[in-house]
Design a protein around this motif. Structure first.
Motif, short mmCIF file in Angstrom:
data_model
loop_
_atom_site.label_atom_id
_atom_site.label_comp_id
_atom_site.label_asym_id
_atom_site.label_seq_id
_atom_site.Cartn_x
_atom_site.Cartn_y
_atom_site.Cartn_z
N SER A 17 0.35 -4.84 -12.41
CA SER A 17 1.39 -3.81 -12.32
C SER A 17 0.94 -2.59 -13.12
O SER A 17 0.27 -2.71 -14.14
CB SER A 17 2.71 -4.35 -12.87
OG SER A 17 3.74 -3.41 -12.68
N ILE A 32 6.64 -1.62 -4.75
CA ILE A 32 7.51 -1.75 -5.92
C ILE A 32 8.42 -2.95 -5.73
O ILE A 32 9.04 -3.11 -4.68
CB ILE A 32 8.35 -0.46 -6.12
CG1 ILE A 32 7.42 0.71 -6.44
CG2 ILE A 32 9.39 -0.67 -7.21
CD1 ILE A 32 8.13 2.04 -6.60
N SER A 70 8.01 -4.38 -11.11
CA SER A 70 6.56 -4.14 -11.03
C SER A 70 6.25 -3.03 -10.03
O SER A 70 6.99 -2.81 -9.08
CB SER A 70 5.81 -5.42 -10.63
OG SER A 70 6.09 -5.76 -9.30
N VAL A 71 5.12 -2.36 -10.29
CA VAL A 71 4.60 -1.32 -9.41
C VAL A 71 3.14 -1.67 -9.18
O VAL A 71 2.35 -1.73 -10.12
CB VAL A 71 4.70 0.09 -10.06
CG1 VAL A 71 4.08 1.14 -9.15
CG2 VAL A 71 6.13 0.43 -10.40
N ARG A 72 2.78 -1.93 -7.92
CA ARG A 72 1.41 -2.33 -7.60
C ARG A 72 0.78 -1.32 -6.65
O ARG A 72 1.38 -0.92 -5.66
CB ARG A 72 1.40 -3.72 -6.99
CG ARG A 72 1.87 -4.77 -7.99
CD ARG A 72 2.15 -6.11 -7.39
NE ARG A 72 1.09 -6.57 -6.51
CZ ARG A 72 1.25 -7.54 -5.63
NH1 ARG A 72 2.40 -8.16 -5.52
NH2 ARG A 72 0.25 -7.90 -4.86
#
Length: 115
Positions: A17, A32, A70-72
């Motif tokens: 993330s 997200i 989370s942000v991937r």
């Protein structure tokens, strides 16, 4: 046609993330995950008047930072590799089907396979 749509939409995301600021700088597609378990996918993250927005094809959505778990970022390298592998896999299948079909036709014509 369906296969081409599938291959072009095949995207792989990094497992780590990142922050929204990092996603903004990278200018890549993002996935997200919200605290409620919802998954949101955007072409890009932008910042306007100190607010983050997720950009889709047609719309701009406000991202509320407190709701994110989370942000991937998209892994462009692996996405490209998997696209090529998928195309090769299907092409191999098509060639095998054609070869088996030709072999069956030869047997139907009375030819016998080599011993």
């Amino acid at each position: 046609m369906t296969f081409l749509i599938f291959v072009q939409s095949c995207r792989v995301y990094h497992s780590d993330s990142v922050t929204l600021e990092k996603a903004l700088i990278e200018k890549k597609r993002v996935k997200i995950k919200t605290k409620s378990g919802k998954t949101l996918k955007f072409k890009q993250i932008i910042k306007d008047s100190n607010q983050y927005y997720g950009i889709t094809r047609k719309d701009k959505f406000l991202i509320i930072e407190n709701n994110i778990s989370s942000v991937r970022l998209q892994n462009r390298t692996l996405s490209g590799i998997l696209t090529v592998v998928s195309v090769l896999y299907v092409a191999t299948g098509v060639v095998l089907v054609i070869m088996i079909g030709n072999f069956s036709v030869a047997l139907a014509d009375g030819l016998t396979p080599p011993n």
